[in-house]
Design an enzyme around this catalytic site. Structure first.
Site, PDB file in Angstrom:
ATOM      1  N   THR B  77      35.907  34.893  35.723  1.00 31.41           N
ATOM      2  CA  THR B  77      37.097  35.501  36.026  1.00 31.41           C
ATOM      3  C   THR B  77      38.314  35.040  35.997  1.00 31.41           C
ATOM      4  OG1 THR B  77      36.391  36.818  37.839  1.00 31.41           O
ATOM      5  CG2 THR B  77      38.782  36.490  37.799  1.00 31.41           C
ATOM      6  N   ASN B 156      27.455  44.197  31.928  1.00 33.24           N
ATOM      7  CA  ASN B 156      26.633  43.588  33.859  1.00 33.24           C
ATOM      8  C   ASN B 156      26.563  44.632  34.394  1.00 33.24           C
ATOM      9  OD1 ASN B 156      29.693  44.119  33.614  1.00 33.24           O
ATOM     10  ND2 ASN B 156      29.265  43.837  36.269  1.00 33.24           N
ATOM     11  N   SER B 204      30.206  32.137  32.046  1.00 35.39           N
ATOM     12  CA  SER B 204      29.892  31.421  33.363  1.00 35.39           C
ATOM     13  C   SER B 204      29.194  30.317  33.306  1.00 35.39           C
ATOM     14  CB  SER B 204      30.559  31.603  34.452  1.00 35.39           C
ATOM     15  OG  SER B 204      29.567  32.731  35.064  1.00 35.39           O
ATOM     16  N   THR B 242      42.700  18.830  38.446  1.00 37.02           N
ATOM     17  CA  THR B 242      40.769  18.148  37.968  1.00 37.02           C
ATOM     18  C   THR B 242      40.089  18.991  38.195  1.00 37.02           C
ATOM     19  OG1 THR B 242      42.169  16.707  39.624  1.00 37.02           O
ATOM     20  CG2 THR B 242      39.804  16.113  39.236  1.00 37.02           C
ATOM     21  N   CYS B 330      29.439  54.601  48.455  1.00 40.13           N
ATOM     22  CA  CYS B 330      29.429  54.416  49.619  1.00 40.13           C
ATOM     23  C   CYS B 330      29.468  52.045  49.343  1.00 40.13           C
ATOM     24  CB  CYS B 330      27.853  54.619  50.505  1.00 40.13           C
ATOM     25  SG  CYS B 330      28.653  55.834  51.340  1.00 40.13           S
TER      26      CYS B 330
END
Lengths: 127, 389
Positions: B77, B156, B204, B242, B330
């Protein structure tokens, strides 16, 4: 993961009063498959008392549990008593529902009320 | 090596994957023994920096990039956000138009909505019933002020793989930067940045048997991109903060493992995928396979069961120890059916009955068999309850 109460899961896994009543005295339907929940309720009435309830539901875990609970609550009640059952009561009896399920899936009481109104309209027509 | 511990079966590899033991072991010394900051000049920073740069090499090598074309971030993301905002802002003098597709991940679509509020113009391209973006539509959408095209490598949810090369050729001709969200494909199927002709991509570690908390942006040398996280000069000023050294080391290891073992994994997972797909279509009526019949991810089985709702199916499968996901309204926090399923033209009623089984390298034939044993009765139970069937 959706967090359902134990009571909701019980009613979802083994719902009570699933089915149809062929010669039902009243039938009520609410929701539609597009929004994700749809419930049809059938009632049998004798001497102003709800003798039997059956339902069919398309929907999520909450919708099925709600339908099952409403059927349990309604059986044995007079029509006036049953009309007083609210969606809120049903959620409370189920040990609560997730917030985002309160509106869309908690339609069982309304479907039951529709079935009662259907019965009352039929009586009026006969008179 | 199966996932049958506690008799649970994990068919949700599109959401995340179990870390490979070798990647996990690579991380451990970097928590306590070599905890230094890679930016430090003293000796504590040495090994962390070494490990990080070794990881950068492995990540680059997986996608056929140069080492210094890789920038580490915290998640896909963040990579997608950085690519969109960063590339767009660096090219704002040229224009303020961006092209993307209707089936992108929320980490593309939602930042673009935000950018629209700030005056950027966004064209959302449609897809066909298989989820494919037509390159002709891209060509028609390119304007003088277009600065960026972002089309995902594979979806995805329904697993459809796009014609990225055809699209990147058009981008090149028009002088437009081409980004691709490769979160679903990096380490899973072959991904060469030169073969695909892309200038930038995001992916990722956690979706390729690496840890959560590490991801990358590939940015081709010479392509301009402003940073969005601004501070120190880590990642050559393109992403301050970092670095998550343990996760990055695990990411690097996951990439080198993927490079070596990808071919075998694809073969094995495809066999399981086809077994599950055929089993479902054969044993259950009124079910539809979504996505493309051939151009799809090796582990993707996306199906819609008529007359019933996906969250209920997910719950009942979960009660049998089988973990899957659903695109039903839902099952989403927003209570809307998946935008991907809407875009491929599934009616909301059918989309509500959709289930994604996403298979990975730790799944086994025994798990497929067990799932095929329990699934028909779950579907039947819910259909008996449904007013629609």
């Amino acid at each position: 993961m959706v967090q359902y109460s134990e009571k909701v899961m019980q009613h979802f896994m083994t719902p009570h009063n699933v089915g149809e009543i062929k010669d039902a005295d009243g039938r009520g339907e609410i929701g539609n498959p597009v929004c994700g929940d749809m419930m049809t309720f059938y009632i049998k009435v004798k001497d102003n008392v709800i003798e039997d309830v059956k339902f069919k539901t398309f929907g999520c875990g909450a919708a099925i549990a709600v339908s099952s609970m409403v059927s349990d609550l309604a059986i044995g009640k007079t029509l006036e008593e049953a009309l007083k059952i609210t969606n809120k009561d049903v959620a409370k009896e189920l040990g609560g529902l997730p917030k985002n399920k309160m509106h869309c899936s908690n339609l069982g009481a309304e479907a039951l009320h529709e079935a009662i109104k259907d019965y009352q309209n039929k009586i009026k027509e006969k008179q | 090596m199966g996932n049958l511990e506690n008799n649970r079966i994990f068919f949700d590899n599109a959401s995340t994957t179990r870390i490979d033991d070798r990647a996990y072991r690579e991380m451990l010394p970097l928590f306590k023994k070599h905890y230094g900051n890679p930016s430090s000049f003293h000796s504590f920073g040495e090994i962390p920096e070494e490990k990080m740069e070794k990881a950068r090499m492995s990540v680059a090598s997986l996608i056929g990039a140069e080492k210094d074309e890789i920038y580490f971030t915290s998640c896909a993301t963040e990579s997608n956000n950085t690519a969109l905002w960063g590339i767009a802002r660096a090219h704002r003098d040229k224009g303020r138009h961006i092209i993307t597709s209707a089936i992108e991940h929320y980490s593309i679509l939602n930042p673009l909505k935000e950018m629209q509020r700030e005056g950027w113009e966004v064209t959302l391209l449609p897809v066909d019933k298989y989820g494919i973006v037509d390159p002709h539509d891209v060509k028609k959408a390119i304007k003088k002020n277009t600065v960026l095209i972002s089309i995902m490598h594979a979806n995805n949810e329904i697993g459809t793989i796009q014609h990225i090369k055809d699209i990147s050729d058009l981008a090149k001709q028009a002088g437009v930067v081409m980004h691709s969200d490769c979160a679903a494909t990096a380490g899973i199927i072959p991904l060469g940045v030169n073969a695909l002709g892309i200038d930038c991509c995001s992916f990722s570690a956690q979706q390729m048997y690496g840890p959560k908390g590490a991801a990358a942006i590939y940015l081709k040398k010479g392509i301009k991109m402003r940073p969005i996280i601004i501070g120190g000069v880590q990642e050559r000023g393109r992403r301050a903060g970092t670095e998550n050294v343990p996760a990055i080391a695990g990411f690097g290891k996951a990439c080198s493992i993927a490079k070596l073992e990808m071919e075998d994994n694809i073969k094995a997972i495809t066999v399981l995928r086809d077994m599950l797909t055929e089993g479902i279509l054969k044993n259950i009526k009124k079910v539809k396979l979504n996505g493309h019949p051939e151009k799809r991810l090796p582990g993707n089985v996306h199906v819609s069961f008529e007359y019933i709702e996906g969250e209920s199916i997910t719950l009942l499968l979960n009660s049998q120890g089988v973990a899957v996901s659903s695109g039903s309204s839902c099952a989403s926090a927003a209570l809307k059916t998946s935008h991907v399923l809407n875009a491929i033209g599934l009616s909301p009623a059918i989309a509500n009955g959709s289930i994604l089984f996403s298979l990975g390298k730790y799944n086994t034939e025994a798990e497929i068999k067990k799932t095929l044993e329990v699934l028909p009765s779950i579907i039947e139970k819910l259909r008996k309850m449904s007013p629609l069937s």
